[in-house]
Design an enzyme around this catalytic site. Sequence first.
Site, short mmCIF file in Angstrom:
data_model
loop_
_atom_site.label_atom_id
_atom_site.label_comp_id
_atom_site.label_asym_id
_atom_site.label_seq_id
_atom_site.Cartn_x
_atom_site.Cartn_y
_atom_site.Cartn_z
N LYS A 207 29.21 22.84 68.07
CA LYS A 207 30.16 23.00 66.96
C LYS A 207 29.75 24.16 66.06
CE LYS A 207 29.92 20.38 63.00
NZ LYS A 207 29.99 21.15 61.75
N ASN A 208 28.50 24.14 65.61
CA ASN A 208 28.12 25.12 64.58
C ASN A 208 27.97 26.54 65.11
OD1 ASN A 208 28.34 23.19 62.64
ND2 ASN A 208 26.15 22.72 62.54
N ARG B 73 34.08 23.52 56.48
CA ARG B 73 33.07 24.38 55.87
C ARG B 73 33.15 25.80 56.43
NH1 ARG B 73 30.61 24.36 51.38
NH2 ARG B 73 28.79 25.68 51.41
N CYS C 4 31.71 18.53 54.84
CA CYS C 4 31.21 17.20 54.49
C CYS C 4 30.63 17.17 53.08
CB CYS C 4 30.10 16.80 55.48
SG CYS C 4 30.73 16.41 57.11
N ARG D 144 26.44 22.27 47.94
CA ARG D 144 26.74 23.31 48.92
C ARG D 144 27.41 24.56 48.33
NH1 ARG D 144 28.96 20.63 54.37
NH2 ARG D 144 27.66 22.21 55.34
N PRO D 145 26.72 25.23 47.40
CA PRO D 145 27.31 26.45 46.83
C PRO D 145 27.34 27.58 47.87
CG PRO D 145 25.04 26.21 46.11
CD PRO D 145 25.36 24.97 46.90
N ILE D 146 28.08 28.65 47.57
CA ILE D 146 28.09 29.81 48.48
C ILE D 146 27.57 31.06 47.76
CG2 ILE D 146 29.89 28.94 50.04
CD1 ILE D 146 31.88 30.82 48.54
N ASP E 220 20.77 17.70 60.33
CA ASP E 220 21.94 17.07 60.96
C ASP E 220 21.55 15.88 61.85
OD1 ASP E 220 23.37 19.05 59.73
OD2 ASP E 220 23.59 20.28 61.53
N ILE F 17 17.01 19.43 52.60
CA ILE F 17 18.06 20.47 52.61
C ILE F 17 19.24 20.10 51.69
CG2 ILE F 17 19.55 21.92 54.09
CD1 ILE F 17 16.70 22.17 55.10
N ARG G 133 35.66 15.50 63.95
CA ARG G 133 35.52 16.91 63.58
C ARG G 133 34.38 17.56 64.35
NH1 ARG G 133 33.88 17.22 58.00
NH2 ARG G 133 33.22 19.20 58.88
N1 EPU Z 1 22.73 27.02 49.97
C1 EPU Z 1 22.80 27.55 48.71
N2 EPU Z 1 23.58 28.64 48.53
C2 EPU Z 1 24.26 29.24 49.53
C3 EPU Z 1 24.17 28.69 50.82
C4 EPU Z 1 23.39 27.57 51.01
O1 EPU Z 1 22.21 27.05 47.76
O2 EPU Z 1 24.95 30.23 49.30
C5 EPU Z 1 21.90 25.82 50.19
C6 EPU Z 1 22.79 24.62 50.55
O3 EPU Z 1 23.30 24.00 49.41
C7 EPU Z 1 21.83 23.76 51.32
C8 EPU Z 1 20.94 24.79 52.03
O4 EPU Z 1 21.10 26.00 51.32
O5 EPU Z 1 21.04 23.02 50.42
C9 EPU Z 1 21.26 25.02 53.48
O6 EPU Z 1 22.57 25.40 53.59
P1 EPU Z 1 23.09 26.31 54.81
O7 EPU Z 1 23.84 27.46 54.24
O8 EPU Z 1 21.99 26.57 55.80
O9 EPU Z 1 24.10 25.34 55.45
P2 EPU Z 1 25.50 25.70 55.99
O10 EPU Z 1 25.47 27.05 56.63
O11 EPU Z 1 26.55 25.44 54.99
C10 EPU Z 1 25.12 24.85 58.44
C11 EPU Z 1 25.81 23.82 59.25
C12 EPU Z 1 25.42 22.45 58.73
C13 EPU Z 1 23.91 22.30 58.81
C14 EPU Z 1 23.21 23.45 58.06
C15 EPU Z 1 21.73 23.44 58.17
C16 EPU Z 1 27.86 24.95 59.81
C17 EPU Z 1 29.32 25.07 59.61
N3 EPU Z 1 27.25 24.00 59.14
O12 EPU Z 1 25.61 24.64 57.13
O13 EPU Z 1 26.01 21.52 59.62
O14 EPU Z 1 23.52 21.10 58.21
O15 EPU Z 1 23.71 24.71 58.53
O16 EPU Z 1 21.36 23.52 59.50
O17 EPU Z 1 27.28 25.67 60.59
C18 EPU Z 1 26.83 19.43 60.27
O18 EPU Z 1 27.07 19.93 61.38
O19 EPU Z 1 26.91 18.18 60.06
C19 EPU Z 1 26.45 20.30 59.16
C20 EPU Z 1 26.48 19.92 57.90
#
Ligand code: EPU
Length: 415
Positions: A22-23, A92, A116, A121-123, A304, A326, A396
């Site tokens: 998926k990811n 996401r 989820c 989860r900020p960007i 995950d 995380i 999903r």
């Molecule tokens: N974070 C920030 N700011 C940002 C981005 C991230 O503070 O701009 C923080 C997040 O809040 C979190 C940490 O950094 O505490 C890790 O976030 P990351 O960006 O790595 O997560 P993500 O890219 O949003 C992906 C997967 C997640 C998986 C994580 C970690 C996708 C769409 N999602 O999320 O998958 O948990 O990497 O491996 O690729 C799932 O599949 O159930 C899932 C949640």
Amino acid sequence: MEKFIIEGGHTLTGTINISGAKNSAVALIPAAVLCDEEVKISNIPNISDIDALIEILIYLGAEVKKEKDSLTINSRNIKNKEIPENISKKLRASYYFMGVLLGKYSKVDMFFPGGCNIGSRPINLHLNSFKTLGAQVNEKNNQYSISADQLIGTTIYLDIASVGATINTIFAAVKAKGMTIIENAAKEPEIVNVVTFLNNMGAKITGAGTSEIRIVGVDYLHKCYTEVIPDRIEAGTYLIAAAMIGKNVRLQNVIPEHLEALVLKLKEAGVKIFTGEDYYLVSTSENLKPINIKTMVFPGFATDLQQPISSFLTQCEGKSLIEETIYENRFQNLEYLKQMGADIKIKDRKAYIKGKTELVGMEVEATDLRAGACLILAALIAKGTTTIKNIEHILRGYENIKEKLEILGAKITIE
Ligand code: EPU
């Protein structure tokens, strides 16, 4: 609202194939927008997050052909228009359209992504990369307007080795002028899959899978083909199921290097796993010992898989610990496990699970994707019948989960 009704106590046995990740797929599909010609991606999992991304592509005007497990995408005639909130918040990974549209057209208008509810989860890191590459970011009420005269390569340090921020920075940099260096990049296998795809198109990216990624901007990306890697989280979920109630379960189409942390932890608990070149064989496990889990970025223990393994820990004799580093809100599943009979204490981001306890079937709710996976695993070993509400979250991210578990001998109906 659909429900799974699962009759517990049936031993799992047999062989299943692991689907595409998926990811990875959710990043490869938006990546197709960067290509100036047609791309083909195969081993795409049949899950609802993919349908949501296809909806965005079609909304933007891309030509999308679906054939069995492959997608052919031609983005030549895309109109770079605002992606409305009702579609961006479906998942996401809609945030990857920020990177690809900005990277291709130097402009993107869209809303905050969904996903989820497992933390804030900020960007901010994604936006910071775009700004460092020269873009202006305007935000009002979750609506983003990001644009640049020209994106210019530079060195970017990510405060957190975020998967999403690493991939989005690559997307924005792939056609930028000059070289971009990402320091403290995430090293997850999904990033390697995405970079291989972009390099197949003619991008110049090195270092994927390490903490320093270098991208030399190019003007044109050409036709290519790629394959989604196997889903390590799906494989991990079935490995845990097999460890709990399996007898000679074979999982095919896996990349064992992606699952080392989980397999070593399961072996530490006493699970018997044979690792083949691209398969696992799990035999009956008895007298399970407690273990400690701490979630980390790759190659550490994946967050995950933290929720799925909590069900397993209720069956280990003694006190296990899970530490979630995380996400701040990834223990919602534990409340339901407690109601089913588990002995669990939560303090901040640590959960202490004391086993072995019998679990009893009842009505529970999948609050998020991996919480749903945890509850399915609990239901498989529980006494009686468990009804899991809100399985949309599960669908999903897990392809044909009902059918795959049925192949192994589970008794599941959908209502
Ligand atoms: N974070 C920030 N700011 C940002 C981005 C991230 O503070 O701009 C923080 C997040 O809040 C979190 C940490 O950094 O505490 C890790 O976030 P990351 O960006 O790595 O997560 P993500 O890219 O949003 C992906 C997967 C997640 C998986 C994580 C970690 C996708 C769409 N999602 O999320 O998958 O948990 O990497 O491996 O690729 C799932 O599949 O159930 C899932 C949640």
